[in-house]
Enzyme design. Structure first.
Site, PDB file in Angstrom:
ATOM      1  N   GLU A 278       0.825  -1.211   0.000  1.00 48.29           N
ATOM      2  CA  GLU A 278       0.000   0.000   0.000  1.00 48.29           C
ATOM      3  C   GLU A 278       0.861   1.265   0.000  1.00 48.29           C
ATOM      4  O   GLU A 278       0.444   2.307  -0.485  1.00 48.29           O
ATOM      5  CB  GLU A 278      -0.902  -0.031   1.244  1.00 48.29           C
ATOM      6  CG  GLU A 278      -2.261   0.601   1.007  1.00 48.29           C
ATOM      7  CD  GLU A 278      -3.243   0.283   2.130  1.00 48.29           C
ATOM      8  OE1 GLU A 278      -3.580  -0.902   2.305  1.00 48.29           O
ATOM      9  OE2 GLU A 278      -3.654   1.215   2.829  1.00 48.29           O
ATOM     10  N   HIS A 307       8.826 -26.178   0.424  1.00 53.47           N
ATOM     11  CA  HIS A 307       8.172 -27.278  -0.296  1.00 53.47           C
ATOM     12  C   HIS A 307       7.015 -26.771  -1.141  1.00 53.47           C
ATOM     13  O   HIS A 307       6.172 -27.545  -1.571  1.00 53.47           O
ATOM     14  CB  HIS A 307       7.707 -28.343   0.707  1.00 53.47           C
ATOM     15  CG  HIS A 307       8.853 -28.914   1.467  1.00 53.47           C
ATOM     16  ND1 HIS A 307       9.493 -30.070   1.082  1.00 53.47           N
ATOM     17  CD2 HIS A 307       9.524 -28.442   2.553  1.00 53.47           C
ATOM     18  CE1 HIS A 307      10.494 -30.302   1.924  1.00 53.47           C
ATOM     19  NE2 HIS A 307      10.535 -29.328   2.818  1.00 53.47           N
ATOM     20  N   LYS A 421     -13.059   2.337  -1.654  1.00 52.37           N
ATOM     21  CA  LYS A 421     -14.000   2.614  -0.554  1.00 52.37           C
ATOM     22  C   LYS A 421     -15.128   3.509  -1.059  1.00 52.37           C
ATOM     23  O   LYS A 421     -16.301   3.277  -0.799  1.00 52.37           O
ATOM     24  CB  LYS A 421     -13.293   3.317   0.605  1.00 52.37           C
ATOM     25  CG  LYS A 421     -12.448   2.425   1.494  1.00 52.37           C
ATOM     26  CD  LYS A 421     -11.968   3.202   2.726  1.00 52.37           C
ATOM     27  CE  LYS A 421     -11.023   2.421   3.600  1.00 52.37           C
ATOM     28  NZ  LYS A 421     -10.531   3.140   4.768  1.00 52.37           N
TER      29      LYS A 421
END
Ligand code: PA5
Length: 432
Positions: A278, A307, A421
């Site tokens: 961000e 792995h 938003k």
């Protein structure tokens, strides 16, 4: 103790790494960068001196001791990741505490499953909800507040006994609501952005309520801040991290992998993922030119992700900078019992322990990356405790501030998040 080891960056060929000289020459930028950072009016480095806040949080936690079994944090992004990280790093992995502390649940989502299932396990009359939102208007958090409030109302419990707001004290719905119905507020300073707020009441309040020593967290952060403000390259560890990320970015290493070899530090990688993404992902630089820069954070866990991801890091695109994070002392070690003493296929497990195996696997993995010219470095801490966590938070916050200077961007804003938003709110209103 916290130390950085860059030798594997210098060891890979210079097409993919950089030389010690390239690194050291950047030191002359420190004074100017620090001057710029100081003019930005950002509170992330001064907020850790707020002893009044610490005292009030400690007092609050003492007062509430024994009153709650469950603490529920309603927060998202920077208002949630710090608390999750602190809980995961500093409390028992499976929830068993030596001292009886309340259980902490963090709800950074609005998936109804999460809401329903937390309600299944909490005991409402013994639950405290921490509604954490700097803006006090984030839809995910306000909706959670409305819901949990309806449950408390239904049970006819006193709101002030079950809610605390952590928010901006001057604007947003939460501060008005607190005034109206008499709910205690802990404030988030205006000058501290969400993802830089772990060392404000956002991270400190939930931590204190589950028995974490918040003064030690701040002590660690202050020690790293001294280094951050040092013009000495050798001392300034945040500058060293940012410099290596920037130099490697210029060589095409656009992702940073943070790979701790400690189960308890998974939450830390999630916290850093937000901080780096961000803060550095920006369309424009400060001159208003389109740059579309950004470092992509990747979180991994040693040895688990050896792995799952190591194949890609060793042989896939050479576009990543791997930061190992190791811990000298993980507490009481466990020897691996000797079995099949005559069977050579498991001879390597003789006379070793889990910690030694963990360390050797990390060295081997770093060695493999280096052999394949994959730049990597190691950050080591002595142990996982409040002071080292405080140092780590500030190490990366400081490095992020320096990255802003290198890229010429504002790492403290988040227009992309704000846009989503805003559009969410518009779409919700349109649908009515
Ligand atoms: O870093 C940020 O600013 C964001 O991630 C915010 O923390 C997040 O969007 C939550 O915002 P608020 O605390 O206002 O609810």
């Amino acid at each position: 103790m916290l130390s950085l080891d860059f030798k594997n960056v210098f060891r890979v060929d210079t097409t993919h790494g950089f030389s010690m000289d390239d690194f050291l020459i950047q030191a002359k930028k420190i004074p100017k960068f620090l001057e710029n950072i100081r003019t930005r009016d950002q509170g992330f480095y001064s907020v850790i001196d707020d002893d009044v806040l610490v005292a009030s949080i400690v007092k609050f936690a003492k007062l509430k001791k024994g009153k709650y079994d469950d603490i529920v944090v309603c927060g998202i992004g920077g208002s949630a990741l710090g608390a999750t990280c602190l809980k995961q790093s500093l409390t028992h992995l499976f929830g068993f505490q030596k001292q009886k502390q309340p259980r902490l649940y963090v709800l950074p989502n609005i998936d109804p499953t999460l809401i329903r299932e937390v309600v299944d396990v909490i005991d409402l009359p013994r639950t405290l909800f921490l509604i954490i939102s700097k803006s006090g208007t984030t839809p995910e958090i306000i909706s959670q507040y409305f819901y949990f409030r309806s449950l408390i109302d239904k049970k006819k419990l006193r709101l002030a006994d079950h809610f605390v707001f952590v928010t901006n004290p001057n604007k947003g719905l939460l501060c008005k609501e607190a005034d109206r119905i008499g709910i205690q507020i802990f404030s988030i300073p205006d000058t501290v952005g969400g993802r830089f707020s772990v060392l404000t009441s956002v991270g400190l309040l939930p931590s204190a309520l589950i028995g974490i020593d918040i003064s030690k967290l701040l002590k660690g952060a202050r020690a790293m801040r001294d280094r951050f403000f040092s013009v000495s390259f050798k001392k300034n560890l945040p500058f060293q991290i940012a410099t290596s990320q920037f130099l490697l970015y210029q060589k095409g290493n656009r992702s940073t992998v943070l790979m701790p070899y400690a189960q308890k530090l998974i939450g830390f990688t999630n916290w850093y993922r937000q901080l780096l993404a961000e803060s550095t992902g920006k369309a424009m630089n400060e001159k208003g030119e389109i740059v579309n820069v950004g470092l992509t954070p990747i979180n991994a866990l040693g040895v688990t992700d050896q792995h799952s991801q190591t194949q890609l890091y060793n042989e896939g695109p050479n576009d990543k900078f791997i930061l190992f994070l190791t811990v000298d002392d993980l507490g009481k070690d466990i020897p691996i019992p000797v079995r099949y003493a005559k069977n050579n296929s498991v001879a390597f497990l003789r006379h070793t322990s889990f910690k030694e195996l963990l360390d050797i696997e990390q060295h081997a993995t770093a060695h493999a990356y280096t052999k394949n010219n994959r730049p990597n470095m190691t950050i080591s801490i002595s142990k996982i405790d409040e002071e080292h966590l405080g140092q780590l938070f500030f190490l990366f916050e400081g490095a992020t501030a320096f990255l802003g200077e290198y890229f010429g961007i504002d790492v403290f804003n988040q227009p992309g998040v704000e846009l989503s938003k805003k559009l969410t709110k518009q779409m919700l209103l349109k649908k009515r």
